[in-house]
Design a protein around this motif. Structure first.
Motif, PDB file in Angstrom:
ATOM      1  N   LEU A 299       1.108  -0.837   0.026  1.00 22.89           N
ATOM      2  CA  LEU A 299       0.040   0.052   0.185  1.00 22.89           C
ATOM      3  C   LEU A 299       0.778   1.115   0.107  1.00 22.89           C
ATOM      4  O   LEU A 299       0.935   2.129  -0.687  1.00 22.89           O
ATOM      5  CB  LEU A 299      -0.990  -0.034   1.404  1.00 22.89           C
ATOM      6  CG  LEU A 299      -2.026  -0.598   1.036  1.00 22.89           C
ATOM      7  CD1 LEU A 299      -2.632  -0.788   2.579  1.00 22.89           C
ATOM      8  CD2 LEU A 299      -3.308  -0.372   0.128  1.00 22.89           C
ATOM      9  N   ALA A 300       1.516   1.408   0.876  1.00 20.77           N
ATOM     10  CA  ALA A 300       2.181   2.225   0.940  1.00 20.77           C
ATOM     11  C   ALA A 300       3.347   2.731  -0.469  1.00 20.77           C
ATOM     12  O   ALA A 300       3.600   3.382  -1.041  1.00 20.77           O
ATOM     13  CB  ALA A 300       3.941   2.020   1.967  1.00 20.77           C
ATOM     14  N   ILE A 301       4.012   1.780  -1.011  1.00 23.72           N
ATOM     15  CA  ILE A 301       4.595   1.607  -2.501  1.00 23.72           C
ATOM     16  C   ILE A 301       3.774   2.233  -3.610  1.00 23.72           C
ATOM     17  O   ILE A 301       3.775   3.581  -4.185  1.00 23.72           O
ATOM     18  CB  ILE A 301       4.798   0.069  -2.920  1.00 23.72           C
ATOM     19  CG1 ILE A 301       6.609   0.030  -2.168  1.00 23.72           C
ATOM     20  CG2 ILE A 301       5.006   0.302  -4.328  1.00 23.72           C
ATOM     21  CD1 ILE A 301       6.429  -1.124  -2.673  1.00 23.72           C
ATOM     22  N   ARG A 302       2.931   1.540  -3.565  1.00 22.11           N
ATOM     23  CA  ARG A 302       1.485   1.992  -4.824  1.00 22.11           C
ATOM     24  C   ARG A 302       0.782   3.492  -3.824  1.00 22.11           C
ATOM     25  O   ARG A 302       0.689   4.187  -4.934  1.00 22.11           O
ATOM     26  CB  ARG A 302       0.457   1.042  -4.670  1.00 22.11           C
ATOM     27  CG  ARG A 302       0.961  -0.583  -5.154  1.00 22.11           C
ATOM     28  CD  ARG A 302      -0.284  -0.682  -5.852  1.00 22.11           C
ATOM     29  NE  ARG A 302       0.790  -2.034  -7.292  1.00 22.11           N
ATOM     30  CZ  ARG A 302       0.997  -2.131  -7.798  1.00 22.11           C
ATOM     31  NH1 ARG A 302       0.390  -1.132  -8.743  1.00 22.11           N
ATOM     32  NH2 ARG A 302       1.262  -2.909  -7.984  1.00 22.11           N
ATOM     33  N   ALA A 303       1.052   4.018  -2.480  1.00 23.30           N
ATOM     34  CA  ALA A 303       0.790   5.299  -2.569  1.00 23.30           C
ATOM     35  C   ALA A 303       1.547   6.272  -3.026  1.00 23.30           C
ATOM     36  O   ALA A 303       0.816   7.636  -3.378  1.00 23.30           O
ATOM     37  CB  ALA A 303       0.399   5.157  -0.967  1.00 23.30           C
ATOM     38  N   ASP A 304       2.476   6.424  -3.143  1.00 22.62           N
ATOM     39  CA  ASP A 304       3.347   6.788  -3.603  1.00 22.62           C
ATOM     40  C   ASP A 304       2.997   7.452  -5.449  1.00 22.62           C
ATOM     41  O   ASP A 304       4.560   6.777  -5.650  1.00 22.62           O
ATOM     42  CB  ASP A 304       4.410   6.163  -3.838  1.00 22.62           C
ATOM     43  CG  ASP A 304       6.500   7.183  -3.784  1.00 22.62           C
ATOM     44  OD1 ASP A 304       5.973   8.427  -4.012  1.00 22.62           O
ATOM     45  OD2 ASP A 304       7.314   6.927  -3.439  1.00 22.62           O
ATOM     46  N   GLN A 305       2.754   8.519  -4.984  1.00 23.01           N
ATOM     47  CA  GLN A 305       1.901   8.953  -6.634  1.00 23.01           C
ATOM     48  C   GLN A 305       3.143   9.068  -7.206  1.00 23.01           C
ATOM     49  O   GLN A 305       2.807   9.441  -8.461  1.00 23.01           O
ATOM     50  CB  GLN A 305       1.194   9.705  -6.567  1.00 23.01           C
ATOM     51  CG  GLN A 305      -0.516   9.181  -5.989  1.00 23.01           C
ATOM     52  CD  GLN A 305      -0.820   7.873  -6.710  1.00 23.01           C
ATOM     53  OE1 GLN A 305      -1.021   7.805  -8.285  1.00 23.01           O
ATOM     54  NE2 GLN A 305      -1.261   6.710  -5.548  1.00 23.01           N
ATOM     55  N   GLN A 306       4.362  10.155  -6.917  1.00 23.68           N
ATOM     56  CA  GLN A 306       5.458  10.619  -7.410  1.00 23.68           C
ATOM     57  C   GLN A 306       5.956   9.875  -8.367  1.00 23.68           C
ATOM     58  O   GLN A 306       6.088   9.667  -9.291  1.00 23.68           O
ATOM     59  CB  GLN A 306       5.876  11.794  -6.618  1.00 23.68           C
ATOM     60  CG  GLN A 306       7.231  11.628  -6.985  1.00 23.68           C
ATOM     61  CD  GLN A 306       8.339  12.760  -6.181  1.00 23.68           C
ATOM     62  OE1 GLN A 306       7.489  13.395  -5.523  1.00 23.68           O
ATOM     63  NE2 GLN A 306       9.268  13.847  -7.082  1.00 23.68           N
ATOM     64  N   ARG A 307       6.208   8.545  -7.510  1.00 28.84           N
ATOM     65  CA  ARG A 307       7.190   7.867  -8.139  1.00 28.84           C
ATOM     66  C   ARG A 307       6.175   7.233  -9.046  1.00 28.84           C
ATOM     67  O   ARG A 307       6.187   5.960 -10.200  1.00 28.84           O
ATOM     68  CB  ARG A 307       7.465   6.736  -7.352  1.00 28.84           C
ATOM     69  CG  ARG A 307       8.573   5.727  -7.481  1.00 28.84           C
ATOM     70  CD  ARG A 307      10.030   5.880  -8.758  1.00 28.84           C
ATOM     71  NE  ARG A 307      10.361   5.373  -8.016  1.00 28.84           N
ATOM     72  CZ  ARG A 307      11.188   4.605  -9.662  1.00 28.84           C
ATOM     73  NH1 ARG A 307      11.028   5.650 -10.313  1.00 28.84           N
ATOM     74  NH2 ARG A 307      12.053   3.815 -10.001  1.00 28.84           N
ATOM     75  N   MET A 308       4.993   6.344  -8.430  1.00 31.59           N
ATOM     76  CA  MET A 308       4.066   5.184  -9.347  1.00 31.59           C
ATOM     77  C   MET A 308       4.226   5.954 -10.844  1.00 31.59           C
ATOM     78  O   MET A 308       3.565   5.581 -11.894  1.00 31.59           O
ATOM     79  CB  MET A 308       3.319   5.408  -9.160  1.00 31.59           C
ATOM     80  CG  MET A 308       3.111   4.177  -7.767  1.00 31.59           C
ATOM     81  SD  MET A 308       4.143   2.403  -8.390  1.00 31.59           S
ATOM     82  CE  MET A 308       6.026   2.579  -7.843  1.00 31.59           C
ATOM     83  N   GLY A 309       3.697   7.733 -10.744  1.00 37.46           N
ATOM     84  CA  GLY A 309       3.571   8.488 -12.049  1.00 37.46           C
ATOM     85  C   GLY A 309       4.328   8.018 -12.800  1.00 37.46           C
ATOM     86  O   GLY A 309       3.766   8.708 -14.410  1.00 37.46           O
ATOM     87  N   GLN A 310       5.446   7.993 -11.942  1.00 42.42           N
ATOM     88  CA  GLN A 310       6.915   7.872 -13.555  1.00 42.42           C
ATOM     89  C   GLN A 310       7.024   7.481 -14.082  1.00 42.42           C
ATOM     90  O   GLN A 310       7.739   6.434 -15.297  1.00 42.42           O
ATOM     91  CB  GLN A 310       8.408   8.085 -12.286  1.00 42.42           C
ATOM     92  CG  GLN A 310       8.292   9.353 -12.136  1.00 42.42           C
ATOM     93  CD  GLN A 310       9.114   9.906 -11.133  1.00 42.42           C
ATOM     94  OE1 GLN A 310      10.005   8.963 -10.964  1.00 42.42           O
ATOM     95  NE2 GLN A 310       9.644  10.808 -10.172  1.00 42.42           N
ATOM     96  N   LEU A 311       6.342   5.752 -13.563  1.00 44.34           N
ATOM     97  CA  LEU A 311       6.425   4.539 -13.898  1.00 44.34           C
ATOM     98  C   LEU A 311       5.196   3.704 -15.246  1.00 44.34           C
ATOM     99  O   LEU A 311       3.969   4.957 -14.541  1.00 44.34           O
ATOM    100  CB  LEU A 311       6.155   3.619 -13.278  1.00 44.34           C
ATOM    101  CG  LEU A 311       7.475   3.568 -12.227  1.00 44.34           C
ATOM    102  CD1 LEU A 311       7.844   2.421 -10.971  1.00 44.34           C
ATOM    103  CD2 LEU A 311       8.815   3.503 -12.457  1.00 44.34           C
ATOM    104  N   SER A 312       5.365   2.460 -16.137  1.00 42.92           N
ATOM    105  CA  SER A 312       4.107   2.217 -16.651  1.00 42.92           C
ATOM    106  C   SER A 312       3.770   1.739 -15.891  1.00 42.92           C
ATOM    107  O   SER A 312       3.824   1.103 -15.170  1.00 42.92           O
ATOM    108  CB  SER A 312       4.907   1.511 -17.549  1.00 42.92           C
ATOM    109  OG  SER A 312       5.780   0.136 -17.640  1.00 42.92           O
ATOM    110  N   GLY A 313       2.396   0.803 -16.225  1.00 43.93           N
ATOM    111  CA  GLY A 313       1.797   0.014 -15.561  1.00 43.93           C
ATOM    112  C   GLY A 313       2.403  -1.944 -14.697  1.00 43.93           C
ATOM    113  O   GLY A 313       2.573  -2.021 -13.271  1.00 43.93           O
ATOM    114  N   SER A 314       3.239  -1.543 -16.417  1.00 44.19           N
ATOM    115  CA  SER A 314       4.167  -3.237 -15.685  1.00 44.19           C
ATOM    116  C   SER A 314       5.432  -2.747 -14.916  1.00 44.19           C
ATOM    117  O   SER A 314       5.533  -3.643 -14.113  1.00 44.19           O
ATOM    118  CB  SER A 314       4.699  -3.501 -17.226  1.00 44.19           C
ATOM    119  OG  SER A 314       5.313  -2.756 -17.874  1.00 44.19           O
TER     120      SER A 314
END
Length: 105
Positions: free
Chosen positions: A42-57
């Motif tokens: 949950l913590a990893i997925r909540a990091d929108q700044q980081r997740m926004g830089q990555l493709s879905g895969s």
């Protein structure tokens, strides 16, 4: 295959076995470990700044180690871990369906 990937495979299996050992010895219970792993994902997925830089895969790849450890914890305790079987299981399961286990009372 990249050597770092092979090293991570070994590390994941080692950490999974150590986690299962802690549960078998009664130092932590399975629910506590599952809750910690779910919170980590949950913590990893909540990091929108980081997740926004990555493709879905790639975002799924970041969660893979956590999901691998969770799947390993659910295997029969006496069964040796197989990286390829667990990786296949994790790859086929849907990310985002995180069910938080209830804390032990």
């Amino acid at each position: 295959m990249n050597t770092a990937n092979l090293q991570l495979e070994g590390l994941l299996v080692a950490v999974a076995e150590l986690t299962r050992l802690l549960v078998r010895k009664g130092l932590v219970d399975e629910t506590e470990v599952e809750l910690a792993l779910a919170n980590a994902e949950l913590a990893i997925r909540a990091d929108q700044q980081r997740m926004g830089q990555l493709s879905g895969s790639n975002a799924d790849a970041v969660s893979f180690p956590i999901r691998f450890l969770s799947a390993a914890l659910r295997t029969r305790k006496e069964t040796p871990l197989s990286f390829s079987e667990l990786a296949c299981h994790v790859g086929q399961s849907k990310p985002g369906r995180i069910a938080l286990p209830r804390p032990a009372s």
